[in-house]
Design a protein around this motif. Structure first.
Motif, PDB file in Angstrom:
ATOM      1  N   ILE A  55       0.818  -1.218   0.000  1.00 46.47           N
ATOM      2  CA  ILE A  55       0.000   0.000   0.000  1.00 46.47           C
ATOM      3  C   ILE A  55       0.848   1.263   0.000  1.00 46.47           C
ATOM      4  CG2 ILE A  55      -0.197   0.263   2.502  1.00 46.47           C
ATOM      5  CD1 ILE A  55      -3.015   0.772  -0.101  1.00 46.47           C
ATOM      6  N   LEU A  56       2.133   1.174   0.344  1.00 51.09           N
ATOM      7  CA  LEU A  56       2.945   2.375   0.543  1.00 51.09           C
ATOM      8  C   LEU A  56       3.277   3.145  -0.745  1.00 51.09           C
ATOM      9  CD1 LEU A  56       5.335   1.129   3.378  1.00 51.09           C
ATOM     10  CD2 LEU A  56       3.405   2.714   3.578  1.00 51.09           C
ATOM     11  N   LYS A  93      -3.641   1.789  -4.459  1.00 49.86           N
ATOM     12  CA  LYS A  93      -4.760   2.474  -3.833  1.00 49.86           C
ATOM     13  C   LYS A  93      -5.502   1.604  -2.828  1.00 49.86           C
ATOM     14  CE  LYS A  93      -3.487   5.807  -5.797  1.00 49.86           C
ATOM     15  NZ  LYS A  93      -3.063   7.000  -5.035  1.00 49.86           N
ATOM     16  N   TYR A  94      -5.241   0.288  -2.907  1.00 52.89           N
ATOM     17  CA  TYR A  94      -5.982  -0.628  -2.024  1.00 52.89           C
ATOM     18  C   TYR A  94      -5.297  -1.976  -2.049  1.00 52.89           C
ATOM     19  CZ  TYR A  94      -9.747  -3.733  -0.420  1.00 52.89           C
ATOM     20  OH  TYR A  94     -10.468  -4.674   0.246  1.00 52.89           O
ATOM     21  N   CYS A  95      -5.276  -2.655  -0.900  1.00 47.41           N
ATOM     22  CA  CYS A  95      -4.781  -4.028  -0.827  1.00 47.41           C
ATOM     23  C   CYS A  95      -5.426  -4.710   0.368  1.00 47.41           C
ATOM     24  CB  CYS A  95      -3.261  -4.050  -0.692  1.00 47.41           C
ATOM     25  SG  CYS A  95      -2.558  -5.733  -0.669  1.00 47.41           S
ATOM     26  N   HIS A  96      -5.972  -5.889   0.146  1.00 47.09           N
ATOM     27  CA  HIS A  96      -6.601  -6.638   1.226  1.00 47.09           C
ATOM     28  C   HIS A  96      -6.389  -8.129   0.977  1.00 47.09           C
ATOM     29  CE1 HIS A  96      -9.531  -6.770   4.603  1.00 47.09           C
ATOM     30  NE2 HIS A  96      -9.746  -7.988   4.129  1.00 47.09           N
ATOM     31  N   ALA A  97      -5.965  -8.855   1.998  1.00 52.33           N
ATOM     32  CA  ALA A  97      -5.717 -10.292   1.884  1.00 52.33           C
ATOM     33  C   ALA A  97      -6.977 -11.067   2.242  1.00 52.33           C
ATOM     34  CB  ALA A  97      -4.562 -10.702   2.794  1.00 52.33           C
ATOM     35  N   ALA A 140      -1.361  12.493   3.654  1.00 50.86           N
ATOM     36  CA  ALA A 140      -2.818  12.589   3.731  1.00 50.86           C
ATOM     37  C   ALA A 140      -3.484  11.512   2.884  1.00 50.86           C
ATOM     38  CB  ALA A 140      -3.263  13.977   3.281  1.00 50.86           C
ATOM     39  N   MET A 141      -2.964  11.287   1.678  1.00 56.43           N
ATOM     40  CA  MET A 141      -3.522  10.279   0.775  1.00 56.43           C
ATOM     41  C   MET A 141      -3.383   8.881   1.368  1.00 56.43           C
ATOM     42  SD  MET A 141      -2.397   9.575  -3.196  1.00 56.43           S
ATOM     43  CE  MET A 141      -0.726   9.040  -2.746  1.00 56.43           C
ATOM     44  N   LYS A 142      -2.197   8.552   1.882  1.00 52.90           N
ATOM     45  CA  LYS A 142      -1.962   7.202   2.382  1.00 52.90           C
ATOM     46  C   LYS A 142      -2.716   6.921   3.674  1.00 52.90           C
ATOM     47  CE  LYS A 142       0.067   5.496  -0.936  1.00 52.90           C
ATOM     48  NZ  LYS A 142      -0.534   4.369  -1.670  1.00 52.90           N
ATOM     49  N   VAL A 177      -6.780   3.238   5.883  1.00 57.09           N
ATOM     50  CA  VAL A 177      -8.080   3.011   6.528  1.00 57.09           C
ATOM     51  C   VAL A 177      -8.998   2.235   5.588  1.00 57.09           C
ATOM     52  CG1 VAL A 177     -10.163   4.130   7.403  1.00 57.09           C
ATOM     53  CG2 VAL A 177      -7.911   5.014   8.045  1.00 57.09           C
ATOM     54  N   ARG A 178      -9.029   2.618   4.322  1.00 60.93           N
ATOM     55  CA  ARG A 178      -9.927   1.986   3.346  1.00 60.93           C
ATOM     56  C   ARG A 178      -9.603   0.506   3.142  1.00 60.93           C
ATOM     57  NH1 ARG A 178     -10.268   5.062  -2.138  1.00 60.93           N
ATOM     58  NH2 ARG A 178      -8.126   4.346  -2.360  1.00 60.93           N
ATOM     59  N   GLN A 179      -8.329   0.121   3.234  1.00 59.69           N
ATOM     60  CA  GLN A 179      -7.967  -1.249   2.936  1.00 59.69           C
ATOM     61  C   GLN A 179      -8.376  -2.231   4.036  1.00 59.69           C
ATOM     62  OE1 GLN A 179      -3.773  -1.803   2.380  1.00 59.69           O
ATOM     63  NE2 GLN A 179      -3.258  -1.495   4.512  1.00 59.69           N
ATOM     64  N   GLN A 180      -8.913  -1.720   5.137  1.00 63.20           N
ATOM     65  CA  GLN A 180      -9.376  -2.629   6.187  1.00 63.20           C
ATOM     66  C   GLN A 180     -10.653  -3.361   5.781  1.00 63.20           C
ATOM     67  OE1 GLN A 180      -7.088  -2.916   8.553  1.00 63.20           O
ATOM     68  NE2 GLN A 180      -6.075  -1.261   7.419  1.00 63.20           N
ATOM     69  N   ALA A 181     -11.395  -2.804   4.833  1.00 58.18           N
ATOM     70  CA  ALA A 181     -12.636  -3.434   4.356  1.00 58.18           C
ATOM     71  C   ALA A 181     -12.364  -4.181   3.057  1.00 58.18           C
ATOM     72  CB  ALA A 181     -13.709  -2.373   4.132  1.00 58.18           C
ATOM     73  N   ILE A 182     -13.191  -5.172   2.748  1.00 57.39           N
ATOM     74  CA  ILE A 182     -13.041  -5.948   1.517  1.00 57.39           C
ATOM     75  C   ILE A 182     -13.761  -5.217   0.382  1.00 57.39           C
ATOM     76  CG2 ILE A 182     -13.573  -8.099   0.342  1.00 57.39           C
ATOM     77  CD1 ILE A 182     -13.324  -9.525   2.979  1.00 57.39           C
TER      78      ILE A 182
END
Length: 295
Positions: free
Chosen positions: A93-94, A99-103, A281-283, A288-293
């Motif tokens: 994500i860095l 813009k998004y990553c979720h396992a 600010a963007m990251k 936060v967004r990547q916590q959801a699927i």
């Protein structure tokens, strides 16, 4: 200068390349030890304190890059941390374009759901989807290897791979090889050429190809330069992740964000894209967004 759609895609594509890497066959601990010895003086601390060597190659329909680095972290810490799929999302994500990553769990093992977009803020519904199959290939007391694979990508790209292999070395440190690659077809080749003729025209990588009249290094450009820039971004993301483990759990994400940006600015000639305030600010929002699927 305003980029065409194909040029904008190529800029994303070259960033996306960092998420792919090939090792044609399993790299054993002996292979890595031999490579470490072979690099010798090429693997030395640079002016910014990082001990690394960057390499790249361009074939008929594939781009490949390698980062060989000595990590100032014990092998046990590296192996234990990088064997967790979710931790790879903390790393991936860095860079700007992720813009998004979720396992999530898949039928054959863990899968990383990625979204790739422009370097600045980008609505999630307009990003490119990429599903990376995550696999541990080796996990012993003296050898670690993880691979991420995707058969298909956007606009004629395919066979995305990323491989990280590591062994312990002297002084409680770790020798790491990060290899990445993707294959491309006619459409993606045209898009890359458009990008390199516009926004990417003056960008360079890390391989020194000559010296100017004043003795200053001249760096490789083109698609190999782009691959090398992306390789460094992901190497620095891995290093920032490992450094963040010393912080309290609730402070680790912020520490990674700040550390990654600080490290990339040390290589501003190759890696500078935006100011710290905009990046942070963007990251923060994207973490936060990547916590959801999001499928």
């Amino acid at each position: 200068m305003r980029l065409s759609c194909s040029s904008r895609f190529a800029a994303l594509l070259l960033g996306l390349a960092a998420l792919c890497a090939p090792l044609a066959s399993h790299a054993t601990a002996e292979d890595l030890r031999a490579r470490y010895a072979q690099l010798g003086e090429q693997l030395r601390p640079d002016a910014n304190g990082h001990t690394l060597h960057v390499d790249s190659s361009e074939e008929k329909d594939r781009l490949t890059g390698d980062v060989y680095a000595v990590l100032d972290h014990p092998f046990a810490t590296v192996a234990a941390s990088l064997k967790e799929p979710a931790h790879w999302c903390d790393i991936l994500i860095l860079p700007f374009n992720t813009k998004y990553c979720h396992a999530v769990g898949g039928g054959s093992g863990p899968v990383l759901l990625l979204r790739i977009g422009r370097k600045a803020e980008h609505p999630i519904e307009q990003t490119f989807r990429l599903r990376l199959d995550w696999r541990n290939v080796a996990a012993t007391g003296d050898h670690f290897e993880t691979r991420l694979l995707a058969a298909d990508g956007p606009v004629g790209t395919r066979d995305y791979r990323i491989t990280l292999a590591a062994i312990p070395i002297d002084g409680n440190r770790t020798f790491m090889r990060l290899t990445y690659s993707y294959a491309f077809g006619f459409t993606s080749r045209i898009a890359m050429q458009a990008y390199l003729g516009t926004a990417g025209a003056d960008k360079v990588g890390f391989t020194v190809v000559g010296r100017d009249g004043a003795g200053r290094p001249q760096y490789i450009g083109g698609v190999r330069g782009a691959i090398e820039r992306t390789a460094m971004r992901y190497y620095l993301a891995i290093d920032a992740f490992l450094e963040s483990l010393a912080a309290a759990p609730g402070q680790q994400a912020e520490r990674r964000i700040q550390a990654w940006f600080t490290s990339t600015e040390k290589y501003a000639r190759q890696l500078h894209e935006m100011d710290r305030q905009q990046y942070v600010a963007m990251k923060r929002q994207e973490v936060v967004r990547q916590q959801a699927i999001i499928e």
